[in-house]
Design an enzyme around this catalytic site. Structure first.
Site, PDB file in Angstrom:
ATOM      1  N   THR A 148       7.687  -8.888  23.795  1.00  0.00           N
ATOM      2  CA  THR A 148       8.673  -9.384  23.057  1.00  0.00           C
ATOM      3  C   THR A 148      10.027  -9.014  23.401  1.00  0.00           C
ATOM      4  O   THR A 148      10.175  -8.281  24.589  1.00  0.00           O
ATOM      5  CB  THR A 148       8.729  -9.182  21.376  1.00  0.00           C
ATOM      6  N   ARG A 149      11.200  -9.847  22.914  1.00  0.00           N
ATOM      7  CA  ARG A 149      12.454  -9.617  23.328  1.00  0.00           C
ATOM      8  C   ARG A 149      13.181  -8.322  22.566  1.00  0.00           C
ATOM      9  O   ARG A 149      14.380  -8.069  22.745  1.00  0.00           O
ATOM     10  CB  ARG A 149      13.242 -10.842  23.194  1.00  0.00           C
ATOM     11  N   LYS A 150      12.482  -7.687  21.824  1.00  0.00           N
ATOM     12  CA  LYS A 150      13.024  -6.434  21.269  1.00  0.00           C
ATOM     13  C   LYS A 150      12.956  -5.556  22.202  1.00  0.00           C
ATOM     14  O   LYS A 150      12.459  -4.108  21.950  1.00  0.00           O
ATOM     15  CB  LYS A 150      11.850  -6.234  20.041  1.00  0.00           C
ATOM     16  N   THR A 151      13.941  -5.326  23.036  1.00  0.00           N
ATOM     17  CA  THR A 151      13.937  -4.338  23.977  1.00  0.00           C
ATOM     18  C   THR A 151      15.344  -3.769  23.885  1.00  0.00           C
ATOM     19  O   THR A 151      16.193  -3.890  22.952  1.00  0.00           O
ATOM     20  CB  THR A 151      14.140  -4.935  25.486  1.00  0.00           C
ATOM     21  N   HIS A 289       6.404  -1.489  23.631  1.00  0.00           N
ATOM     22  CA  HIS A 289       7.573  -1.152  24.124  1.00  0.00           C
ATOM     23  C   HIS A 289       8.784  -0.760  23.245  1.00  0.00           C
ATOM     24  O   HIS A 289       9.724  -0.033  23.596  1.00  0.00           O
ATOM     25  CB  HIS A 289       8.516  -2.477  24.935  1.00  0.00           C
TER      26      HIS A 289
END
Length: 303
Positions: A148-151, A289
């Protein structure tokens, strides 16, 4: 090196971030560097836990900036186990000589922590990604497993790179990569249909539109409005499978769309068979992640 080496994915501008890492880690005097001096030495990069090697180009750039050379003993993407350990390692323990670095002692130690932190994080994400993908394939799931974009802000390139080396789909890289319409977009525009139509006018044909929904009725509205991907958010088990199969059966002939399952997906519930059905095209999860255990690396000056 293979023409398809992972490093070839990286944009030409990425190395500028390395100087920022050094500015953060050594903003003023290098006291330890003063102590050890500039005699040229070699150091061994060791891996001390099982995991996938990922982050090689970042480590290369760190030591290149420090005028050091590095030679790798394994290809990126290799999964270290105890069998790769150096002679004399206690049985069951992992102690793998991953690479050898050469350069001025001061520079070796300046690059040490920046390189190790990056390598540990990237390899940890690659390892979690590999395990998630293997669990899905072992359960005979043939669809896409994605991150996902939860970086971490400022570290996304490294984390997305780790996902790719681990074998999963990196999903959208940023807000510009794909149109994703979530509950706030829908509430702000009045309806799913309004949000999709506005997005299509602006984005044109070249970008996919992914719409987050909470129910079968919302999914149907999104599909009829022209969504390319419908994210069945936080649906689980029988509810998820029944909804996905019904949507494909009722609307699959008249509309082209993919169904994505997201929300609360972990290795544990994936291994139990949740979320795994042929009607679900994509499984996306931040578990690979966020809160990911790092792979343990160390750098030891040879003596």
């Amino acid at each position: 090196m293979s023409p398809h080496a992972y490093a070839n994915l990286l944009p030409p501008s990425w190395k500028t971030v390395v100087l920022e890492w050094f500015k953060e880690d050594c903003p003023s005097f290098d006291w330890g560097g003063y102590v050890v001096g500039e005699e040229e030495r070699t150091a061994t990069l060791l891996c001390k836990t099982e995991g996938v090697l990922a982050g090689v180009p970042f480590v290369n750039a760190v030591f290149e900036e420090m005028q050091c050379s590095i030679t790798w003993n394994f290809d990126e993407g290799y999964f270290f186990t105890a069998k790769d350990s150096m002679p004399g390692t206690p049985e069951g323990r992992v102690k793998v000589a991953v690479a050898h670095v050469r350069g001025p002692t001061r520079n070796l130690l300046l690059g040490e922590r920046v390189a190790l932190n990056t390598l540990a994080r990237c390899s940890g994400i690659a390892t979690s990604s590999r395990r998630m993908l293997n669990a899905a394939r072992a359960a005979h799931y043939r669809g896409i497993v994605a991150g996902t974009r939860k970086t971490t802000p400022g570290f996304r390139l490294v984390e997305k790179y780790g996902m790719i080396v681990g074998g999963v789909d990196a999903h959208r890289y940023d807000l510009s990569s794909m149109v994703m319409l979530k509950d706030n977009h829908v509430w702000s525009t009045g309806s799913i249909t309004n949000a999709v139509e506005a997005a299509r006018r602006a984005a044109g044909f070249s970008l996919r539109i992914d719409v987050e929904v909470q129910s079968k009725a919302e999914a149907e509205e999104a599909i009829r409005a022209g969504a390319d991907v419908v994210m069945l958010d936080n649906m689980t088990g029988d509810e998820l499978v029944a909804c996905a199969r019904s949507l494909k059966s009722e609307l699959g002939d008249a509309h082209r769309f993919l169904l994505e399952s997201s929300g609360g997906i972990t290795l544990a519930n994936l291994e139990q068979g949740a979320h795994l059905d042929d009607a679900i095209d994509i499984i996306s999860t931040s578990a690979i992640h966020q809160s990911t255990q790092h792979v343990d690396f160390s750098l030891k000056i040879d003596h």
